[in-house]
Design a protein around this motif. Structure first.
Motif, PDB file in Angstrom:
ATOM      1  N   ALA A   9       0.822  -1.208   0.000  1.00 50.60           N
ATOM      2  CA  ALA A   9       0.000   0.000   0.000  1.00 50.60           C
ATOM      3  C   ALA A   9       0.849   1.247   0.000  1.00 50.60           C
ATOM      4  CB  ALA A   9      -0.916   0.002   1.222  1.00 50.60           C
ATOM      5  N   GLY A  10       2.034   1.171   0.585  1.00 49.87           N
ATOM      6  CA  GLY A  10       2.868   2.358   0.701  1.00 49.87           C
ATOM      7  C   GLY A  10       3.976   2.407  -0.308  1.00 49.87           C
ATOM      8  N   VAL A  11       3.692   2.155  -1.566  1.00 50.47           N
ATOM      9  CA  VAL A  11       4.739   2.249  -2.584  1.00 50.47           C
ATOM     10  C   VAL A  11       5.335   3.639  -2.584  1.00 50.47           C
ATOM     11  CG1 VAL A  11       5.227   2.176  -5.049  1.00 50.47           C
ATOM     12  CG2 VAL A  11       3.808   0.418  -4.027  1.00 50.47           C
ATOM     13  N   VAL A  12       4.503   4.658  -2.441  1.00 51.42           N
ATOM     14  CA  VAL A  12       5.051   6.001  -2.266  1.00 51.42           C
ATOM     15  C   VAL A  12       5.662   6.107  -0.880  1.00 51.42           C
ATOM     16  CG1 VAL A  12       4.365   8.366  -1.805  1.00 51.42           C
ATOM     17  CG2 VAL A  12       3.645   7.278  -3.873  1.00 51.42           C
ATOM     18  N   GLY A  13       4.981   5.555   0.113  1.00 48.64           N
ATOM     19  CA  GLY A  13       5.438   5.728   1.477  1.00 48.64           C
ATOM     20  C   GLY A  13       6.546   4.804   1.886  1.00 48.64           C
ATOM     21  N   SER A  14       6.648   3.622   1.294  1.00 47.81           N
ATOM     22  CA  SER A  14       7.676   2.682   1.701  1.00 47.81           C
ATOM     23  C   SER A  14       7.905   1.706   0.584  1.00 47.81           C
ATOM     24  CB  SER A  14       7.216   1.953   2.969  1.00 47.81           C
ATOM     25  OG  SER A  14       8.146   0.994   3.339  1.00 47.81           O
ATOM     26  N   ALA A  15       8.998   1.902  -0.175  1.00 45.61           N
ATOM     27  CA  ALA A  15       9.256   1.031  -1.310  1.00 45.61           C
ATOM     28  C   ALA A  15      10.695   0.575  -1.272  1.00 45.61           C
ATOM     29  CB  ALA A  15       8.980   1.773  -2.622  1.00 45.61           C
ATOM     30  N   ALA A  16      10.940  -0.641  -1.761  1.00 51.37           N
ATOM     31  CA  ALA A  16      12.302  -1.148  -1.814  1.00 51.37           C
ATOM     32  C   ALA A  16      12.485  -1.940  -3.080  1.00 51.37           C
ATOM     33  CB  ALA A  16      12.591  -2.028  -0.603  1.00 51.37           C
ATOM     34  N   VAL A  17      13.616  -1.763  -3.708  1.00 50.52           N
ATOM     35  CA  VAL A  17      13.951  -2.508  -4.902  1.00 50.52           C
ATOM     36  C   VAL A  17      15.168  -3.353  -4.594  1.00 50.52           C
ATOM     37  CG1 VAL A  17      14.692  -2.365  -7.297  1.00 50.52           C
ATOM     38  CG2 VAL A  17      13.058  -0.711  -6.391  1.00 50.52           C
ATOM     39  N   ALA A  18      15.045  -4.664  -4.760  1.00 46.23           N
ATOM     40  CA  ALA A  18      16.131  -5.571  -4.443  1.00 46.23           C
ATOM     41  C   ALA A  18      17.375  -5.197  -5.242  1.00 46.23           C
ATOM     42  CB  ALA A  18      15.727  -7.006  -4.762  1.00 46.23           C
ATOM     43  N   GLY A  19      18.477  -5.056  -4.520  1.00 48.91           N
ATOM     44  CA  GLY A  19      19.749  -4.756  -5.164  1.00 48.91           C
ATOM     45  C   GLY A  19      19.928  -3.287  -5.495  1.00 48.91           C
ATOM     46  N   TRP A 136      -5.066   1.979   8.155  1.00 52.24           N
ATOM     47  CA  TRP A 136      -4.271   2.148   6.936  1.00 52.24           C
ATOM     48  C   TRP A 136      -5.122   2.066   5.673  1.00 52.24           C
ATOM     49  CZ3 TRP A 136      -3.659  -1.337   2.954  1.00 52.24           C
ATOM     50  CH2 TRP A 136      -4.114  -2.650   3.175  1.00 52.24           C
ATOM     51  N   PHE A 137      -6.170   1.210   5.653  1.00 50.99           N
ATOM     52  CA  PHE A 137      -6.945   1.078   4.422  1.00 50.99           C
ATOM     53  C   PHE A 137      -7.823   2.298   4.189  1.00 50.99           C
ATOM     54  CE2 PHE A 137     -10.173  -0.886   1.583  1.00 50.99           C
ATOM     55  CZ  PHE A 137      -9.305  -1.296   0.587  1.00 50.99           C
ATOM     56  N   TRP A 138      -8.293   2.935   5.264  1.00 45.72           N
ATOM     57  CA  TRP A 138      -9.017   4.192   5.101  1.00 45.72           C
ATOM     58  C   TRP A 138      -8.106   5.233   4.453  1.00 45.72           C
ATOM     59  CZ3 TRP A 138     -13.935   4.128   5.052  1.00 45.72           C
ATOM     60  CH2 TRP A 138     -14.686   3.361   5.954  1.00 45.72           C
ATOM     61  N   GLN A 139      -6.835   5.261   4.890  1.00 46.26           N
ATOM     62  CA  GLN A 139      -5.885   6.213   4.324  1.00 46.26           C
ATOM     63  C   GLN A 139      -5.700   5.960   2.824  1.00 46.26           C
ATOM     64  OE1 GLN A 139      -3.748   8.426   6.319  1.00 46.26           O
ATOM     65  NE2 GLN A 139      -4.751   7.908   8.238  1.00 46.26           N
ATOM     66  N   VAL A 140      -5.594   4.684   2.459  1.00 50.52           N
ATOM     67  CA  VAL A 140      -5.443   4.334   1.047  1.00 50.52           C
ATOM     68  C   VAL A 140      -6.666   4.771   0.249  1.00 50.52           C
ATOM     69  CG1 VAL A 140      -5.275   2.418  -0.595  1.00 50.52           C
ATOM     70  CG2 VAL A 140      -3.852   2.431   1.462  1.00 50.52           C
ATOM     71  N   MET A 240       5.925   2.015   9.589  1.00 56.16           N
ATOM     72  CA  MET A 240       4.950   1.816   8.526  1.00 56.16           C
ATOM     73  C   MET A 240       4.560   3.167   7.949  1.00 56.16           C
ATOM     74  SD  MET A 240       4.234  -1.430   8.040  1.00 56.16           S
ATOM     75  CE  MET A 240       6.016  -1.589   8.097  1.00 56.16           C
ATOM     76  N   PRO A 241       4.316   3.247   6.658  1.00 57.85           N
ATOM     77  CA  PRO A 241       3.971   4.534   6.046  1.00 57.85           C
ATOM     78  C   PRO A 241       2.565   4.988   6.389  1.00 57.85           C
ATOM     79  CG  PRO A 241       3.784   2.784   4.437  1.00 57.85           C
ATOM     80  CD  PRO A 241       4.350   2.158   5.686  1.00 57.85           C
ATOM     81  N   ASP A 242       2.390   6.268   6.564  1.00 59.31           N
ATOM     82  CA  ASP A 242       1.074   6.868   6.727  1.00 59.31           C
ATOM     83  C   ASP A 242       0.798   7.607   5.430  1.00 59.31           C
ATOM     84  OD1 ASP A 242      -0.519   8.830   9.330  1.00 59.31           O
ATOM     85  OD2 ASP A 242      -1.050   8.597   7.230  1.00 59.31           O
ATOM     86  N   GLU A 243      -0.181   7.158   4.678  1.00 60.21           N
ATOM     87  CA  GLU A 243      -0.391   7.668   3.330  1.00 60.21           C
ATOM     88  C   GLU A 243      -0.730   9.153   3.293  1.00 60.21           C
ATOM     89  OE1 GLU A 243      -0.237   6.256   0.163  1.00 60.21           O
ATOM     90  OE2 GLU A 243       0.845   4.701   1.206  1.00 60.21           O
ATOM     91  N   LEU A 244      -1.328   9.685   4.341  1.00 65.04           N
ATOM     92  CA  LEU A 244      -1.794  11.063   4.305  1.00 65.04           C
ATOM     93  C   LEU A 244      -0.934  11.989   5.146  1.00 65.04           C
ATOM     94  CD1 LEU A 244      -5.657  10.486   4.527  1.00 65.04           C
ATOM     95  CD2 LEU A 244      -4.265  10.834   2.486  1.00 65.04           C
ATOM     96  N   GLU A 245      -0.786  11.695   6.412  1.00 60.68           N
ATOM     97  CA  GLU A 245      -0.139  12.617   7.336  1.00 60.68           C
ATOM     98  C   GLU A 245       1.343  12.285   7.455  1.00 60.68           C
ATOM     99  OE1 GLU A 245      -2.426  12.496  10.903  1.00 60.68           O
ATOM    100  OE2 GLU A 245      -4.117  13.567  10.014  1.00 60.68           O
ATOM    101  N   SER A 246       2.055  12.562   6.390  1.00 60.58           N
ATOM    102  CA  SER A 246       3.485  12.308   6.354  1.00 60.58           C
ATOM    103  C   SER A 246       4.102  13.191   5.281  1.00 60.58           C
ATOM    104  CB  SER A 246       3.752  10.825   6.071  1.00 60.58           C
ATOM    105  OG  SER A 246       3.095  10.420   4.888  1.00 60.58           O
TER     106      SER A 246
END
Length: 291
Positions: A9-19, A136-140, A240-246
């Motif tokens: 859900a937090g691709v903007v808020g929390s994303a990681a790319v292996a390597g 979190w789902f309400w935020q999404v 964990m990412p907060d989609e709105l208040e961050s």
């Protein structure tokens, strides 16, 4: 299981790319700041102290033009939903339900066999935290429906021949208007971009409303500050990412680094809802994320 959904859900808020070491952590707010400015049109970096605005974090109606004196990559969104149509009426009702935190209405939209979210399997409804107002789902949902910009999708419908709507259509607009250049193939292109959707959105020197405004953005693309995001993630890997208040770290075209309020920051791989009328009942048939 819920933690896995939160990361998607937090691709903007929390994303990681292996390597690749690409990550973004949006830390939680510590205090509520006074109103910072005007109405928006729908549409220290290592340890920032967050003061989340109680009103949209946008600039004055006539911001200093020097704060936007750099090249701009505008993103134009269109809403293809016919006014007064069945889906238009449903969308209005959904937006009202999200604002009212109407758990019963949201539950009625979910497929009986579970909601597929991103690359995951059917999601357990109890993992959505619908019983918590800031779950979190309400935020999404709130961010997903904020722009009121939807279009038909070519995703296979549940019932053959049914139209499927995708909301928001930021990702589709991004790919149409700014195709993946040959110099940046693969997911790197998506992870390097932030779409700031809103008029006169402030860019702050730090992740709080007390810091200086270092730029003004309106419905445009900017570079995602991957280095700062990775550092924040390493400092707090369990956050964990907060989609709105961050806050989302970015780099302006003039190489100035700053933060935008995450309510207005969309990534190409962010959650998008797919809606279809199944057996006379509108459903959220899937959430696309991380694709």
């Amino acid at each position: 299981m819920k933690q896995a959904y939160l990361w998607i859900a937090g691709v903007v808020g929390s994303a990681a790319v292996a390597g690749g070491g690409i990550a973004l952590m949006q830390s939680q707010p510590e205090a509520i700041a006074p109103e910072d400015s005007a109405v928006v049109t729908p549409t220290t970096p290592s340890t920032p102290t967050q003061e989340v605005p109680s009103e949209p974090e946008t600039a004055a109606p006539r911001p200093d033009p020097k704060l936007s004196d750099f090249p701009h990559k505008r993103l134009e969104l269109t809403d293809e939903v016919p006014a007064g149509s069945e889906f238009d009426q449903f969308r209005d009702r959904l937006q009202q339900a999200i604002q009212a935190r109407d758990e019963a209405f949201i539950r009625s939209l979910l497929p009986p066999d579970g909601l597929f979210y991103g690359f995951g399997g059917p999601m357990n409804i109890e993992d959505m935290d619908l019983n918590i107002d800031d779950g979190w789902f309400w935020q999404v949902l709130e961010k997903m429906m904020a722009l009121e910009s939807c279009e038909p999708s070519d995703y296979p419908p549940v019932e053959a021949g049914n139209p499927v709507w995708v909301c928001p259509n930021t990702t589709q607009a991004f790919y149409r208007q700014y195709p993946d250049p040959e110099t940046a193939p693969g997911d790197e292109y998506e992870f390097s971009t932030i779409m700031v959707m809103g008029n006169n959105v402030n860019v702050r020197a730090a992740a709080n409303t007390n810091s200086a405004v270092v730029g003004i953005l309106s419905n445009e693309l900017v570079e995602f500050d991957q280095a700062t995001a990775s550092r924040l993630y390493q400092d707090s890997p369990d956050s964990m990412p907060d989609e709105l208040e961050s806050w989302t770290p970015i780099i302006l075209p003039n190489d100035v680094r700053g933060y935008v309020y995450s309510r207005y920051a969309y990534a190409p791989l962010d959650p998008r809802g797919l809606f279809e009328n199944v057996n006379g009942q509108w459903q959220l048939i899937r959430v696309l994320a991380g694709d």
